[in-house]
Design an enzyme around this catalytic site. Structure first.
Site, PDB file in Angstrom:
ATOM      1  N   GLY A   7       0.841  -1.189   0.000  1.00  0.00           N
ATOM      2  CA  GLY A   7       0.000   0.000   0.000  1.00  0.00           C
ATOM      3  C   GLY A   7       0.872   1.233   0.000  1.00  0.00           C
ATOM      4  N   ALA A   8       1.703   1.367  -1.039  1.00  0.00           N
ATOM      5  CA  ALA A   8       2.692   2.449  -1.083  1.00  0.00           C
ATOM      6  C   ALA A   8       2.097   3.696  -1.704  1.00  0.00           C
ATOM      7  CB  ALA A   8       3.940   2.000  -1.845  1.00  0.00           C
ATOM      8  N   ALA A  10       1.076   7.787  -0.308  1.00  0.00           N
ATOM      9  CA  ALA A  10       1.914   8.891   0.159  1.00  0.00           C
ATOM     10  C   ALA A  10       2.772   8.486   1.369  1.00  0.00           C
ATOM     11  CB  ALA A  10       1.046  10.092   0.495  1.00  0.00           C
ATOM     12  N   LYS A 186      -3.346   8.110  18.556  1.00  0.00           N
ATOM     13  CA  LYS A 186      -3.316   8.489  17.144  1.00  0.00           C
ATOM     14  C   LYS A 186      -4.738   8.633  16.596  1.00  0.00           C
ATOM     15  CE  LYS A 186      -2.009   9.422  13.009  1.00  0.00           C
ATOM     16  NZ  LYS A 186      -1.459   8.450  12.077  1.00  0.00           N
ATOM     17  N   ASN A 190      -6.559  11.820  14.398  1.00  0.00           N
ATOM     18  CA  ASN A 190      -7.334  11.706  13.168  1.00  0.00           C
ATOM     19  C   ASN A 190      -8.775  12.164  13.357  1.00  0.00           C
ATOM     20  OD1 ASN A 190      -5.155  10.661  11.729  1.00  0.00           O
ATOM     21  ND2 ASN A 190      -5.655   8.553  12.229  1.00  0.00           N
ATOM     22  N   SER A 258      -4.714  11.978   4.998  1.00  0.00           N
ATOM     23  CA  SER A 258      -5.018  11.018   3.936  1.00  0.00           C
ATOM     24  C   SER A 258      -6.490  11.012   3.562  1.00  0.00           C
ATOM     25  CB  SER A 258      -4.578   9.616   4.362  1.00  0.00           C
ATOM     26  OG  SER A 258      -5.265   9.193   5.523  1.00  0.00           O
ATOM     27  N   GLU A 270     -11.843   6.732   4.796  1.00  0.00           N
ATOM     28  CA  GLU A 270     -11.810   5.812   5.933  1.00  0.00           C
ATOM     29  C   GLU A 270     -12.621   6.346   7.112  1.00  0.00           C
ATOM     30  OE1 GLU A 270      -7.610   3.644   5.982  1.00  0.00           O
ATOM     31  OE2 GLU A 270      -7.368   5.816   5.835  1.00  0.00           O
TER      32      GLU A 270
END
Length: 314
Positions: A7-8, A10, A186, A190, A258, A270
């Site tokens: 999952g490359a 950013a 974290k 988000n 993201s 997400e």
């Protein structure tokens, strides 16, 4: 250490490039497309601290060409977890470890069912990554921690080896006993910013200039803290104002979370795994979450608008 970043996008490109520069044997697996083609033809351009440099990386669109690795770093979107793992069997040898650095909650339970609990390490990263254009990524890693740990709570030798590999690449890492609490830390970041940036289309720099955004973000974090306490999570910080004020430190003014990057690409977000997790757990533990519920609804509306706009251009 042979490492595959599955999952490359950013963030995966930033972490993979830093590891590759320091001597790790890194393979970036991403979807066929403009970013992949740019990586193949000219490498990855990493922009950091106002400077730019090229990093040569190994890149593939499927796991079969990579073969068994020591470490799989999973950074696909939350809703793509099962699909990505379905095609990842070739990466796993007898000692392969899987580290999820995905946004939100709940991935580890899914991954344990797929590859076995003994392979799974949990983690969260505050490193920033923004895909400026195909093959070009803006990095924000200075003073940004990545936290990893065993779900059992022990500090294992393999966690320490992975931490050392990251540190050698200039990626600050802490091996954690209380990884569940750090994952919630974290999540609160988000919860505070991802939905607001997605709704307003503001960068971090612009978002943190507005007092009204602060009020809303702090309220969303306060709800998340209340839910975490109801569950029994040991948080590092339980002052929502201090959490909000600390978020942008060390990140570029133009940084975009993201979730906003997904909106700009016309993709599903997400949100169900971020603010939506707070809402679902709030219902389960009888904690009201009206701010997070509203943010989820608004992002769903933005997603629908993007979908309609995309359909109208076809």
């Amino acid at each position: 250490m042979k490492i595959c970043v599955l999952g490359a996008g950013a963030l995966g490109s930033v972490i993979g490039a830093c590891l590759a520069e320091s001597g790790s044997d890194v393979y970036l697996v991403c979807r066929q497309g403009a970013h992949y083609q740019a990586l193949v033809t000219r490498g990855l351009e990493l922009r950091e601290d106002g400077k730019s440099r090229m990093v040569r990386v190994n890149v593939a669109t499927d796991c079969d060409t990579v073969g068994p690795v020591d470490l799989v770093i999973l950074l696909v979107k939350s809703f793509d977890t099962e699909a990505a793992m379905a095609g990842a069997g070739a990466l796993f040898g007898p000692e392969t470890v899987l580290l999820s650095l995905q946004n939100g909650l709940g991935h580890e339970e899914i991954l344990k069912e797929i590859v076995g609990a003994e392979r799974v390490i949990a983690g969260k990263s505050y490193v920033g990554g923004l895909l400026v254009e195909p093959g070009v990524v803006l990095a924000g890693r200075h003073n940004q921690l990545t936290r990893i740990g065993e779900l059992s709570g022990q500090i294992s030798e393999r966690v320490l080896r992975i931490a050392a590999e990251f540190e050698r690449a200039g990626l600050r890492v802490e091996a954690e006993e209380n990884i569940q609490g750090k994952m919630w830390d974290k999540l609160l970041v988000n919860v505070a910013t991802a939905a607001l940036c997605s709704i307003t289309r503001l960068t971090f720099g612009e978002l943190f200039r507005l007092a009204s955004m602060r009020d809303c973000g702090v309220a969303a974090v306060a709800e998340g803290i209340a839910v975490a306490k109801a569950i029994g999570i040991d948080l590092t910080e339980d002052n929502p104002c201090e959490i909000w004020d600390r978020i942008p430190v060390g990140l570029p003014f133009e940084f975009k979370p993201s979730m906003l990057q997904s909106i700009e690409k016309g993709s599903v977000t997400e949100i169900d795994y971020v603010n939506g997790s707070v809402v679902r757990l709030g219902e389960k533990y009888n904690v009201p979450t009206p701010v997070n519920r509203t943010l989820v609804t608004c992002v769903k509306g933005v997603e629908r608008n993007v979908e309609l706009s995309r359909a109208a251009t076809v």
